[in-house]
Design a protein around this motif. Sequence first.
Motif, mmCIF file in Angstrom:
data_model
loop_
_atom_site.group_PDB
_atom_site.id
_atom_site.type_symbol
_atom_site.label_atom_id
_atom_site.label_comp_id
_atom_site.label_asym_id
_atom_site.label_seq_id
_atom_site.Cartn_x
_atom_site.Cartn_y
_atom_site.Cartn_z
ATOM 1 N N PRO B 301 0.865 -1.239 -0.182
ATOM 2 C CA PRO B 301 0.114 0.016 0.319
ATOM 3 C C PRO B 301 0.525 1.263 -0.024
ATOM 4 C CG PRO B 301 -0.761 -1.969 1.748
ATOM 5 C CD PRO B 301 0.831 -1.762 1.289
ATOM 6 N N ASP B 302 2.344 1.987 0.700
ATOM 7 C CA ASP B 302 2.803 2.369 0.809
ATOM 8 C C ASP B 302 4.189 2.245 -0.467
ATOM 9 O OD1 ASP B 302 4.977 0.540 0.888
ATOM 10 O OD2 ASP B 302 5.258 0.845 3.055
ATOM 11 N N GLY B 303 3.875 1.735 -1.539
ATOM 12 C CA GLY B 303 4.409 2.158 -2.647
ATOM 13 C C GLY B 303 5.677 1.385 -2.713
ATOM 14 N N ARG B 304 6.296 1.040 -1.864
ATOM 15 C CA ARG B 304 7.668 0.577 -1.322
ATOM 16 C C ARG B 304 8.199 -0.632 -1.536
ATOM 17 N NH1 ARG B 304 8.759 3.923 4.291
ATOM 18 N NH2 ARG B 304 8.974 5.514 3.660
ATOM 19 N N LYS B 305 7.610 -1.536 -1.521
ATOM 20 C CA LYS B 305 7.660 -3.231 -2.262
ATOM 21 C C LYS B 305 6.679 -3.480 -3.082
ATOM 22 C CE LYS B 305 7.621 -2.965 2.604
ATOM 23 N NZ LYS B 305 8.040 -3.618 4.256
ATOM 24 N N ILE B 306 6.850 -4.802 -3.528
ATOM 25 C CA ILE B 306 6.099 -5.375 -4.752
ATOM 26 C C ILE B 306 6.346 -6.868 -3.952
ATOM 27 C CG2 ILE B 306 6.133 -5.859 -6.764
ATOM 28 C CD1 ILE B 306 7.080 -3.674 -7.769
ATOM 29 N N ALA B 307 5.262 -7.474 -4.372
ATOM 30 C CA ALA B 307 5.166 -8.961 -4.225
ATOM 31 C C ALA B 307 4.687 -9.326 -5.743
ATOM 32 C CB ALA B 307 4.165 -9.383 -3.431
ATOM 33 N N PHE B 308 5.647 -10.950 -5.927
ATOM 34 C CA PHE B 308 5.744 -10.845 -7.126
ATOM 35 C C PHE B 308 5.619 -13.056 -7.224
ATOM 36 C CE2 PHE B 308 9.734 -11.935 -8.650
ATOM 37 C CZ PHE B 308 10.789 -11.684 -7.406
ATOM 38 N N VAL B 309 5.471 -12.920 -8.073
ATOM 39 C CA VAL B 309 5.330 -15.081 -8.240
ATOM 40 C C VAL B 309 6.365 -15.034 -9.157
ATOM 41 C CG1 VAL B 309 4.266 -17.276 -8.771
ATOM 42 C CG2 VAL B 309 2.928 -15.357 -7.502
ATOM 43 N N SER B 310 7.425 -16.200 -8.480
ATOM 44 C CA SER B 310 8.813 -16.254 -9.256
ATOM 45 C C SER B 310 8.625 -17.991 -9.355
ATOM 46 C CB SER B 310 9.700 -15.922 -9.643
ATOM 47 O OG SER B 310 10.791 -16.036 -9.982
ATOM 48 N N ASN B 311 9.395 -18.654 -10.118
ATOM 49 C CA ASN B 311 9.698 -20.173 -10.330
ATOM 50 C C ASN B 311 11.330 -19.968 -9.768
ATOM 51 O OD1 ASN B 311 10.301 -19.868 -12.328
ATOM 52 N ND2 ASN B 311 8.834 -21.575 -13.244
ATOM 53 N N ARG B 312 11.544 -18.788 -10.034
ATOM 54 C CA ARG B 312 13.484 -19.140 -9.629
ATOM 55 C C ARG B 312 13.996 -19.849 -8.825
ATOM 56 N NH1 ARG B 312 14.679 -13.244 -9.004
ATOM 57 N NH2 ARG B 312 13.067 -12.716 -10.181
ATOM 58 N N PRO B 345 -4.219 -3.568 3.037
ATOM 59 C CA PRO B 345 -4.478 -2.588 3.135
ATOM 60 C C PRO B 345 -3.626 -1.807 4.324
ATOM 61 C CG PRO B 345 -7.223 -3.259 2.544
ATOM 62 C CD PRO B 345 -5.989 -4.694 2.870
ATOM 63 N N ASP B 346 -3.585 -2.225 5.264
ATOM 64 C CA ASP B 346 -2.665 -1.783 6.181
ATOM 65 C C ASP B 346 -0.795 -2.527 5.978
ATOM 66 O OD1 ASP B 346 -2.704 -4.713 7.230
ATOM 67 O OD2 ASP B 346 -3.380 -4.076 9.217
ATOM 68 N N GLY B 347 -1.209 -3.522 4.718
ATOM 69 C CA GLY B 347 -0.122 -3.202 5.244
ATOM 70 C C GLY B 347 1.331 -4.217 5.783
ATOM 71 N N THR B 348 0.847 -5.096 6.082
ATOM 72 C CA THR B 348 0.856 -6.167 7.178
ATOM 73 C C THR B 348 1.033 -7.382 7.029
ATOM 74 O OG1 THR B 348 -1.773 -6.848 9.030
ATOM 75 C CG2 THR B 348 0.327 -4.606 9.252
ATOM 76 N N ARG B 349 -0.671 -7.872 5.859
ATOM 77 C CA ARG B 349 0.141 -9.005 5.274
ATOM 78 C C ARG B 349 -0.139 -9.173 4.320
ATOM 79 N NH1 ARG B 349 -0.226 -12.867 9.626
ATOM 80 N NH2 ARG B 349 -1.491 -14.266 8.864
ATOM 81 N N ILE B 350 -0.103 -10.389 4.116
ATOM 82 C CA ILE B 350 0.235 -10.078 2.347
ATOM 83 C C ILE B 350 -0.981 -11.894 2.492
ATOM 84 C CG2 ILE B 350 1.091 -11.733 0.638
ATOM 85 C CD1 ILE B 350 2.788 -9.869 1.167
ATOM 86 N N ALA B 351 -2.086 -11.575 1.335
ATOM 87 C CA ALA B 351 -3.097 -13.161 0.992
ATOM 88 C C ALA B 351 -2.782 -13.760 -0.119
ATOM 89 C CB ALA B 351 -4.138 -12.602 0.916
ATOM 90 N N TYR B 352 -2.625 -14.865 -0.397
ATOM 91 C CA TYR B 352 -1.846 -15.546 -2.072
ATOM 92 C C TYR B 352 -2.782 -17.559 -1.725
ATOM 93 C CZ TYR B 352 1.061 -18.864 1.301
ATOM 94 O OH TYR B 352 1.285 -19.258 2.624
ATOM 95 N N GLU B 353 -2.451 -17.441 -2.667
ATOM 96 C CA GLU B 353 -3.429 -19.060 -3.374
ATOM 97 C C GLU B 353 -2.029 -19.689 -3.121
ATOM 98 O OE1 GLU B 353 -4.520 -18.310 -7.224
ATOM 99 O OE2 GLU B 353 -4.363 -20.996 -7.063
ATOM 100 N N GLY B 354 -2.285 -20.960 -2.330
ATOM 101 C CA GLY B 354 -0.936 -21.872 -2.254
ATOM 102 C C GLY B 354 -1.593 -23.090 -1.619
ATOM 103 N N SER B 355 -1.047 -24.831 -2.819
ATOM 104 C CA SER B 355 -1.322 -25.847 -2.480
ATOM 105 C C SER B 355 -1.746 -26.498 -1.555
ATOM 106 C CB SER B 355 -0.989 -26.817 -3.883
ATOM 107 O OG SER B 355 0.373 -26.834 -3.350
ATOM 108 N N SER B 356 -2.290 -27.392 -1.154
ATOM 109 C CA SER B 356 -2.134 -28.015 -0.421
ATOM 110 C C SER B 356 -3.036 -29.318 0.013
ATOM 111 C CB SER B 356 -3.192 -27.130 1.185
ATOM 112 O OG SER B 356 -3.491 -28.126 2.068
ATOM 113 N N ASN B 357 -2.313 -30.042 -0.149
ATOM 114 C CA ASN B 357 -2.509 -31.565 -0.112
ATOM 115 C C ASN B 357 -3.181 -31.712 -1.683
ATOM 116 O OD1 ASN B 357 -2.206 -31.934 2.481
ATOM 117 N ND2 ASN B 357 -4.783 -31.578 3.573
ATOM 118 N N GLY B 358 -3.198 -31.379 -2.502
ATOM 119 C CA GLY B 358 -2.812 -31.944 -3.977
ATOM 120 C C GLY B 358 -3.904 -30.266 -4.567
ATOM 121 N N ARG B 359 -4.927 -29.748 -3.724
ATOM 122 C CA ARG B 359 -5.669 -28.348 -3.939
ATOM 123 C C ARG B 359 -4.668 -27.609 -3.335
ATOM 124 N NH1 ARG B 359 -9.708 -30.974 -5.127
ATOM 125 N NH2 ARG B 359 -10.528 -32.419 -3.798
#
Lengths: 195, 440
Positions: B301-312, B345-359
Amino acid sequence: MKRNLIIVGLMVLICSFSLIFVGGCAKDQAVMGDVELAQIQPSAEETAQAQAQAQAQAEKEAALREQALKEKALEEKLMAEADSFKNIHFSFDKYDLSPEARDILGKLADWMLKYSDFEVTIEGHCDNRGTIAYNLALGERRAGAAKAYLANLGIADARITTISYGEELPADPGQNEAAWAKNRRDHFIVFPKKQ
Amino acid sequence: MMRKTTSFLIFLLIFWWSSAACGKVYIDINSPGFQKFPVAIPEFKNLGKAGAEDNLSAWFADQLSRSLKITGFFNIISKDAFLENQAGAGITAGEIDFSDWSGIGSDFLVKGGFSYDGKKLAVEFRLFDTIEGKLIAGKKYWGKPEEKKAMVLKFADEILIALTGGTGVFDTKIAFAGRKDNSSEIYTINFDGSDPVKITAYNSLTLLPHWSPDGSEISFTSYKDGNPDCYITNPASGKTKKISSFRGLNLPSSWSSDGRKILLVLSKDGNENIYIKHLDSGKLQRLTNDRAIDVSPAWSPDGRKIAFVSNRSGSPQIFIMDSEGKNIRRLTFEGSYNSSPCWSPDGTRIAYEGSSNGRFQIFSIGENGDNLLQLTFKAGGGESPSWSPDGRYLVFSSKRGGRERIYVINSNGLNPRVLPGIRGVKSFKSPSWSQHLNLY
């Protein structure tokens, strides 16, 4: 005067019909051409000339058509041949080419080297597990891997187009391993080079 | 889109608003032990001429009940349990026997009345604490009859402010891609599931909508011209412009909070990399330069950081870098596939989707990688989470029940709610939650 014109026109039409039937290669379009000629050139002498022209024209067109039909038949035959190398498949979240995939790509490359008038579009696809954006990228990689392999076998870059559809266009809508395996694919569409 | 309709809606604080004055602390809705507020909402009283719009008595009670229920913070007490003789019951503190309400477990009570003079509708709402027998909030609104839903939502916001310390998100919309056969279009729908609107009609694959921060525009990708190109549309004017059409992928992601920059994924150089598109100058600024797949960038939200997905590092994982593309660190280590990050919105957490037991399921994690929470557990899983602007909810798509639909949950994972179906849409994908739009 006008009525005479129509009568002459009709006669020409009948004559040309019979001529063409004798020639044994009647074609609708040729007849249409004759009618137009007759309307513009109603004199007897010119009519004869027109008939000759029309016949020549009809024969020429018929020959062209026959050639087109032959080409089309050949193309269809080639396309049917190409059906045997329509898809290659991938493991989950992978874009490296399996031995089977390389084998199919080898056949596709041989075919494209033989028929240099053809181009190919490679569509990269994924199963629908995971993210839309990541799968678009993965589809891009899958298409890119096949393109690089074909290029190594001597197919010019200009003859290969790639596009990724990610998980958007599954081959099988099922939600099981068998359907997913079918969906993780590169799909090849060969087509004659556009003139 | 950004029309402020409150100008015609005159409202006035006419009652003592005690929550502000005596600062009573009601329950923290984010605490794990949070129990829903039990509230009773009897029919509203017709204070005007008998017979004038009598049907509104039930309508106001129903609409307010529905709106509060949708927030996930209220348990609406069934009418069948009511003890009070409603015919002729009063609506002010002096006229109410609070034991009738506290006795049926309803800690809170909303009473209301309306009058209609043939032109203007006047509505008053009161929220009571039935244990202490006192008024918590009261408002009176005047407006046209067709503004009655706006009045209800306004007071629902007052209730939320009084009991939870923050307003609701009734004036927000959710954009998503609606799929039918081999095409998908962008749609929007209100937070409460009302008013679905079809934004595009390209009869093509159109994907990945993202709201601009002021809610006036939506970015998306469409194959309408053959290649997955990136567009921005203004739903109010219908004006649409193509902003990126390099060969290969042109995928828009989050907007900067000032709305002047957009994060893009482009594959024009062979690898999928992350860029900033400066919308004023049209300039492209490359942020990642890796042979791996880099997708789904999301600004903090403060524009200072960027979260992204990579398979690096082999499989898709979430990374964080600064806004110049430097100081890349890996955020997620649990699980073999983590994707679709979205910053709270408060910049403290990141929601995402992740695999858990194949789902795939929805998770949230602290921005330093601490305090990982799994928020969904159902077989249908969850994909593409997006936070509400107040951070109290998450919207995502899920295949519960076979078809992919849009679900809303409270940010602690409780109270799942499915958004209604839309005619002609078979599956719903990649939801994006708007900021406040000042809709009423």
